[in-house]
Design a protein around this motif. Structure first.
Motif, short mmCIF file in Angstrom:
data_model
loop_
_atom_site.label_atom_id
_atom_site.label_comp_id
_atom_site.label_asym_id
_atom_site.label_seq_id
_atom_site.Cartn_x
_atom_site.Cartn_y
_atom_site.Cartn_z
N THR A 143 0.81 -1.23 -0.19
CA THR A 143 0.03 0.01 0.01
C THR A 143 1.08 1.39 -0.13
OG1 THR A 143 -0.11 0.01 2.31
CG2 THR A 143 -1.88 -1.09 1.24
N ASP A 144 2.24 1.08 -0.19
CA ASP A 144 3.11 2.21 0.06
C ASP A 144 2.59 3.14 -1.34
OD1 ASP A 144 5.33 4.05 -0.49
OD2 ASP A 144 6.57 2.50 0.45
N PRO A 145 2.54 4.42 -1.16
CA PRO A 145 2.32 5.30 -2.29
C PRO A 145 3.31 5.22 -3.04
CG PRO A 145 2.80 6.59 -0.39
CD PRO A 145 2.51 5.12 0.10
N GLY A 146 4.42 4.94 -2.81
CA GLY A 146 5.89 5.24 -3.64
C GLY A 146 6.15 6.54 -4.07
N VAL A 147 7.17 6.73 -4.84
CA VAL A 147 7.66 8.02 -5.63
C VAL A 147 7.46 8.10 -7.01
CG1 VAL A 147 9.43 8.18 -3.58
CG2 VAL A 147 9.98 6.93 -5.58
N PRO A 148 7.35 9.32 -7.28
CA PRO A 148 7.12 9.52 -8.75
C PRO A 148 8.64 8.88 -9.60
CG PRO A 148 6.66 11.62 -7.99
CD PRO A 148 7.34 10.64 -6.80
N VAL A 149 8.48 8.19 -10.56
CA VAL A 149 9.58 7.71 -11.15
C VAL A 149 10.47 8.56 -11.91
CG1 VAL A 149 10.16 6.52 -13.37
CG2 VAL A 149 8.33 5.43 -11.89
N ALA A 150 9.99 9.76 -12.29
CA ALA A 150 10.67 11.00 -12.61
C ALA A 150 11.76 11.39 -11.67
CB ALA A 150 9.74 12.10 -13.29
N ASP A 151 11.54 11.20 -10.47
CA ASP A 151 12.28 11.76 -9.35
C ASP A 151 13.43 10.77 -9.16
OD1 ASP A 151 10.57 13.94 -9.15
OD2 ASP A 151 9.58 13.14 -7.24
N LEU A 152 13.52 9.74 -9.74
CA LEU A 152 14.59 8.88 -9.31
C LEU A 152 15.79 8.93 -10.34
CD1 LEU A 152 12.42 5.32 -8.84
CD2 LEU A 152 13.45 6.78 -7.26
N ALA A 153 17.04 8.71 -9.86
CA ALA A 153 18.21 8.83 -10.52
C ALA A 153 18.57 7.40 -11.02
CB ALA A 153 19.29 9.38 -9.88
N VAL A 154 18.18 6.97 -12.26
CA VAL A 154 18.07 5.60 -12.34
C VAL A 154 19.71 5.18 -13.14
CG1 VAL A 154 17.06 3.95 -14.15
CG2 VAL A 154 15.63 5.66 -12.69
N LEU A 155 20.08 4.32 -12.55
CA LEU A 155 21.38 3.61 -13.22
C LEU A 155 21.06 2.45 -14.17
CD1 LEU A 155 23.13 3.41 -9.69
CD2 LEU A 155 23.32 5.16 -11.20
N SER A 156 22.13 1.74 -14.44
CA SER A 156 21.60 0.49 -15.38
C SER A 156 21.28 -0.61 -14.35
CB SER A 156 23.07 0.16 -15.85
OG SER A 156 23.21 -1.38 -16.25
N PRO A 157 20.27 -1.18 -14.81
CA PRO A 157 19.78 -2.29 -14.02
C PRO A 157 20.47 -3.61 -13.98
CG PRO A 157 18.50 -2.29 -15.97
CD PRO A 157 19.51 -1.05 -16.03
#
Length: 319
Positions: free
Chosen positions: A53-67
């Motif tokens: 039920t965690d609302p989470g965070v906007p994806v756009a706010d994440l500094a994404v690295l290589s998975p």
């Protein structure tokens, strides 16, 4: 249904399926996984994040690295699309199933710069689907339709960046494709569910340079599909969880075979003369990547059920 997972410096995030919502959100995965292999072994934690039920965070706010985390094997297929093979002057009906290796240090994030070394003159792009290995594949293992999904745990977008002026005269790929930042990967690690691989051929590969669509082809154009590739690899190459297999690129790269008469004439010249003339002509080709170019690569089915995301990288010339 597949689950898209993003990696940041502080952990892993599962993307919630919210197509009708303008702002996509992601939930932190409660896991101690430090590597891609560790995460693949903790699928329950990913499921828990998706169902929380965690609302989470906007994806756009994440500094994404290589998975795909550092230190894994990177293997790639050669001339594996009908359109690309034909454009290279090859007969798609007789192209062999062949592989080459890339350095693991070539992997970079989906939004990092692609850095061209100062001595490289002809920098090219190749959008590809990356298969992320989920279960150890020892030499001699039997890969079948029934167990293929055990070995292919996830998919990622990759760009097989290539220094063509090094690749062609040396007739080997390792150096030309192994510089740091020469394998942008991600953004999403698409964890597959039962039946997802059945739609592999529907995935469409697209690549843009400065907004111009350069590559656009479905995976159905592939000559050798994942089952054939893994069967061949298991004959000589061990693969482990987290390893990455690039499956080839379609037509549309900057490099293209010269007209047949020119190719025949070139074959009669001394090697040094042939390559000097070839590269002089290629230097006039505006499709090779330039300093400041924006390269975008995306892979998805038309209905978006499988969506590997869209990477955006900028070319920078090393000084």
């Amino acid at each position: 249904m597949s689950v898209n997972v993003l990696r940041t410096a502080d952990g892993w995030y599962a993307v919630r399926e919210q197509r009708a919502v303008r702002v996509q959100r992601a939930v932190r995965v409660q896991t101690a996984a430090a590597t891609t292999a560790d995460l693949l072994a903790d699928r329950d934690a990913v499921t828990a994040a998706v169902n929380s039920t965690d609302p989470g965070v906007p994806v756009a706010d994440l500094a994404v690295l290589s998975p795909v985390t550092p230190g894994r094997r990177v293997v790639a297929q050669m001339a594996n699309f009908v359109s690309h093979a034909a454009d290279a002057g090859l007969d798609p009906e007789s192209v062999p199933l062949a592989f080459f290796r890339k350095a693991s240090g070539s992997i970079s994030g989906p939004y990092e710069d692609i850095v061209k070394p100062a001595h490289v003159r002809l920098l090219d792009y190749e959008v590809e689907i990356g298969l992320v290995v989920g279960a150890t594949l020892p030499v001699g293992a039997k890969v079948t339709t029934a167990n293929l999904s055990d070995h292919v745990a996830a998919l990622v977008v990759t760009n097989d960046v290539s220094a063509r002026d090094l690749q062609l005269p040396k007739t080997q790929f390792y150096e030309a494709k192994s510089y740091p930042t020469f394998t942008p990967t991600g953004p999403a690690l698409v964890l597959l569910e039962e039946g997802d691989l059945d739609r592999f051929a529907e995935l469409r590969l697209r690549l843009w340079v400065n907004g111009e669509l350069r590559q656009d082809m479905p995976a159905s154009d592939m000559i050798y599909r994942p089952l054939q590739a893994l069967r061949a690899l298991s004959g000589f190459q061990r693969l482990d969880p987290g390893d990455l297999l690039l499956t080839g690129t379609p037509v549309g790269t900057a490099l293209s075979a010269p007209p047949k008469p020119v190719e025949i004439l070139g074959s009669l010249l001394p090697a040094a003369t042939k390559w000097r003339l070839f590269f002089k002509a290629q230097a006039k080709n505006p499709k090779y990547l330039r300093d400041g170019d924006l390269v975008e690569a995306a892979v998805a089915t038309e209905d978006g059920t499988l969506d590997l995301g869209r990477q955006r990288t900028t070319v920078r010339y090393a000084r």
